[in-house]
Write a protein that holds these residues in place. Structure first.
Motif, PDB file in Angstrom:
ATOM      1  N   ALA A 195      21.152 -48.053 -23.133  1.00 49.87           N
ATOM      2  CA  ALA A 195      22.551 -48.251 -22.737  1.00 49.87           C
ATOM      3  C   ALA A 195      23.487 -47.248 -23.391  1.00 49.87           C
ATOM      4  O   ALA A 195      24.666 -47.187 -23.048  1.00 49.87           O
ATOM      5  CB  ALA A 195      23.002 -49.669 -23.081  1.00 49.87           C
ATOM      6  N   ARG A 237      27.813 -35.617 -19.939  1.00 56.49           N
ATOM      7  CA  ARG A 237      28.132 -36.613 -18.921  1.00 56.49           C
ATOM      8  C   ARG A 237      27.135 -37.766 -18.915  1.00 56.49           C
ATOM      9  O   ARG A 237      27.403 -38.817 -18.338  1.00 56.49           O
ATOM     10  CB  ARG A 237      28.190 -35.959 -17.540  1.00 56.49           C
ATOM     11  CG  ARG A 237      29.344 -34.982 -17.364  1.00 56.49           C
ATOM     12  CD  ARG A 237      29.238 -34.235 -16.056  1.00 56.49           C
ATOM     13  NE  ARG A 237      28.030 -33.413 -16.000  1.00 56.49           N
ATOM     14  CZ  ARG A 237      27.688 -32.657 -14.959  1.00 56.49           C
ATOM     15  NH1 ARG A 237      28.457 -32.638 -13.888  1.00 56.49           N
ATOM     16  NH2 ARG A 237      26.577 -31.940 -14.985  1.00 56.49           N
ATOM     17  N   GLN A 238      25.987 -37.564 -19.568  1.00 60.78           N
ATOM     18  CA  GLN A 238      24.980 -38.623 -19.610  1.00 60.78           C
ATOM     19  C   GLN A 238      25.295 -39.652 -20.697  1.00 60.78           C
ATOM     20  O   GLN A 238      24.712 -40.735 -20.701  1.00 60.78           O
ATOM     21  CB  GLN A 238      23.592 -38.012 -19.842  1.00 60.78           C
ATOM     22  CG  GLN A 238      22.450 -38.945 -19.496  1.00 60.78           C
ATOM     23  CD  GLN A 238      21.108 -38.246 -19.549  1.00 60.78           C
ATOM     24  OE1 GLN A 238      21.009 -37.025 -19.566  1.00 60.78           O
ATOM     25  NE2 GLN A 238      20.043 -39.041 -19.565  1.00 60.78           N
ATOM     26  N   ARG A 296      31.366 -42.702 -25.858  1.00 57.14           N
ATOM     27  CA  ARG A 296      32.276 -41.573 -26.057  1.00 57.14           C
ATOM     28  C   ARG A 296      33.615 -42.044 -26.616  1.00 57.14           C
ATOM     29  O   ARG A 296      34.208 -41.380 -27.477  1.00 57.14           O
ATOM     30  CB  ARG A 296      32.487 -40.814 -24.739  1.00 57.14           C
ATOM     31  CG  ARG A 296      31.257 -40.080 -24.242  1.00 57.14           C
ATOM     32  CD  ARG A 296      31.629 -38.905 -23.346  1.00 57.14           C
ATOM     33  NE  ARG A 296      32.460 -39.281 -22.226  1.00 57.14           N
ATOM     34  CZ  ARG A 296      31.991 -39.648 -21.034  1.00 57.14           C
ATOM     35  NH1 ARG A 296      30.690 -39.703 -20.830  1.00 57.14           N
ATOM     36  NH2 ARG A 296      32.820 -39.955 -20.051  1.00 57.14           N
ATOM     37  N   ARG A 302      18.344 -40.474 -16.516  1.00 53.49           N
ATOM     38  CA  ARG A 302      18.515 -40.060 -15.128  1.00 53.49           C
ATOM     39  C   ARG A 302      17.136 -39.717 -14.579  1.00 53.49           C
ATOM     40  O   ARG A 302      16.436 -38.868 -15.126  1.00 53.49           O
ATOM     41  CB  ARG A 302      19.445 -38.847 -15.029  1.00 53.49           C
ATOM     42  CG  ARG A 302      20.842 -39.113 -15.545  1.00 53.49           C
ATOM     43  CD  ARG A 302      21.776 -37.943 -15.266  1.00 53.49           C
ATOM     44  NE  ARG A 302      21.283 -36.682 -15.800  1.00 53.49           N
ATOM     45  CZ  ARG A 302      22.051 -35.604 -15.987  1.00 53.49           C
ATOM     46  NH1 ARG A 302      23.337 -35.653 -15.688  1.00 53.49           N
ATOM     47  NH2 ARG A 302      21.535 -34.486 -16.468  1.00 53.49           N
ATOM     48  N   HIS A 337      17.510 -47.800 -26.874  1.00 54.72           N
ATOM     49  CA  HIS A 337      17.838 -46.522 -27.490  1.00 54.72           C
ATOM     50  C   HIS A 337      16.928 -46.173 -28.674  1.00 54.72           C
ATOM     51  O   HIS A 337      16.764 -45.005 -28.996  1.00 54.72           O
ATOM     52  CB  HIS A 337      19.297 -46.535 -27.952  1.00 54.72           C
ATOM     53  CG  HIS A 337      19.861 -45.180 -28.240  1.00 54.72           C
ATOM     54  ND1 HIS A 337      19.820 -44.136 -27.337  1.00 54.72           N
ATOM     55  CD2 HIS A 337      20.483 -44.678 -29.349  1.00 54.72           C
ATOM     56  CE1 HIS A 337      20.390 -43.065 -27.862  1.00 54.72           C
ATOM     57  NE2 HIS A 337      20.786 -43.363 -29.076  1.00 54.72           N
ATOM     58  N   ILE A 396      22.580 -43.698 -23.904  1.00 52.11           N
ATOM     59  CA  ILE A 396      22.393 -42.505 -23.085  1.00 52.11           C
ATOM     60  C   ILE A 396      21.432 -42.900 -21.959  1.00 52.11           C
ATOM     61  O   ILE A 396      20.223 -42.724 -22.074  1.00 52.11           O
ATOM     62  CB  ILE A 396      21.828 -41.327 -23.902  1.00 52.11           C
ATOM     63  CG1 ILE A 396      22.743 -41.005 -25.082  1.00 52.11           C
ATOM     64  CG2 ILE A 396      21.656 -40.092 -23.021  1.00 52.11           C
ATOM     65  CD1 ILE A 396      22.224 -39.911 -25.985  1.00 52.11           C
ATOM     66  N   PRO A 397      21.953 -43.474 -20.890  1.00 52.92           N
ATOM     67  CA  PRO A 397      21.079 -43.921 -19.797  1.00 52.92           C
ATOM     68  C   PRO A 397      20.258 -42.766 -19.228  1.00 52.92           C
ATOM     69  O   PRO A 397      20.745 -41.639 -19.113  1.00 52.92           O
ATOM     70  CB  PRO A 397      22.069 -44.466 -18.758  1.00 52.92           C
ATOM     71  CG  PRO A 397      23.308 -44.779 -19.535  1.00 52.92           C
ATOM     72  CD  PRO A 397      23.368 -43.744 -20.615  1.00 52.92           C
ATOM     73  N   THR A 401      27.351 -42.546 -22.247  1.00 52.99           N
ATOM     74  CA  THR A 401      28.192 -43.558 -21.621  1.00 52.99           C
ATOM     75  C   THR A 401      29.623 -43.503 -22.142  1.00 52.99           C
ATOM     76  O   THR A 401      29.884 -43.120 -23.273  1.00 52.99           O
ATOM     77  CB  THR A 401      27.633 -44.968 -21.862  1.00 52.99           C
ATOM     78  OG1 THR A 401      27.515 -45.186 -23.273  1.00 52.99           O
ATOM     79  CG2 THR A 401      26.275 -45.129 -21.203  1.00 52.99           C
ATOM     80  N   LEU A 402      30.562 -43.924 -21.286  1.00 48.66           N
ATOM     81  CA  LEU A 402      31.984 -43.901 -21.636  1.00 48.66           C
ATOM     82  C   LEU A 402      32.283 -44.731 -22.883  1.00 48.66           C
ATOM     83  O   LEU A 402      33.022 -44.265 -23.765  1.00 48.66           O
ATOM     84  CB  LEU A 402      32.825 -44.389 -20.454  1.00 48.66           C
ATOM     85  CG  LEU A 402      34.338 -44.433 -20.681  1.00 48.66           C
ATOM     86  CD1 LEU A 402      34.882 -43.063 -21.030  1.00 48.66           C
ATOM     87  CD2 LEU A 402      35.041 -44.983 -19.428  1.00 48.66           C
TER      88      LEU A 402
END
Length: 226
Positions: free
Chosen positions: A181, A91-92, A98, A186, A203, A183-184, A94-95
């Protein structure tokens, strides 16, 4: 030991090789089985590792996901895990990344090869803000030119289908760019004083901020007790 990112090889670690010399081991990729999952591949790759135990393992981005899966299966063999711009939770990711991972394997191999030779390094360098950085652009160009398209498309598909959730029971340390940008980061994943957050880093912090990253890794390897 460090595992490179998606489609990359040991050349991605040029600054780390210059700093660590023979202390750095980069395992070669093994051939992926058709439709093999990221977790399955990581476990097979882990079984090929023949290093003095316990050993440190880590990786950049996709390679960090691999390293986490290996550490989860071989906790008694692992002294510590280093994640550089990586994650253990899908979920980490980014869309857009993916979606690119889903669409990439659908492209004809010839188009992918042409993009790797002419387009991808330039776009990635621009996105990372390193277009004027001779080291970073040289590494990106060389790695992209050597990329195995089959390995790349398998890896993209594996990321798209990865369920995530590796929970290695070993000391784990993270290095991340605040402005990553792909894998942002958390904030809840990071521990002040133990992990490394690079302000303005994106990155490819192992290239753009290699002196800081290398010294940080060395501090973990040489610590008497992690």
């Amino acid at each position: 030991m460090l595992i490179p990112g998606l489609g990359a090889d040991a050349g991605l670690f040029r600054p780390q090789r210059e700093f660590f010399g023979n202390r750095l081991v980069v395992p070669p990729w093994i051939e992926a089985e058709p439709e093999e999952s990221l977790s399955s591949y990581a476990r097979r790759l882990g079984r090929t590792l023949d290093l003095p135990r316990p050993f440190w393992i880590g990786g950049i981005s996709f390679g960090g996901m691999m390293a986490a899966e290996i550490a989860e299966e071989r906790p008694d063999d692992i002294a510590g895990l280093v994640l550089i711009g990586a994650c253990t939770d899908r979920r980490q990711i980014t869309l857009p990344f993916r979606l690119a991972a889903k669409l990439g394997p659908r492209l004809p191999r010839g188009i992918v090869r042409g993009m790797l030779n002419r387009v991808v390094p330039t776009l990635f360098a621009a996105a990372e803000g390193v277009s004027n950085d001779p080291l970073a652009t040289s590494v990106l160009d060389e790695v992209a030119y050597r990329t195995d398209v089959s390995q790349l498309t398998w890896g993209a598909r594996a990321i798209a289908n990865w369920t995530g959730g590796a929970e290695p029971k070993v000391p784990t340390f993270r290095a991340h760019g605040r402005s990553d940008a792909v894998i942002p980061m958390r904030e809840s994943d990071f521990r002040p004083g133990a992990d490394l957050v690079i302000e303005g880093g994106r990155h490819l912090i192992h290239l753009t901020h290699h002196e800081i990253v290398n010294r940080w890794i060395a501090s973990k390897l040489d610590a008497p007790d992690v």
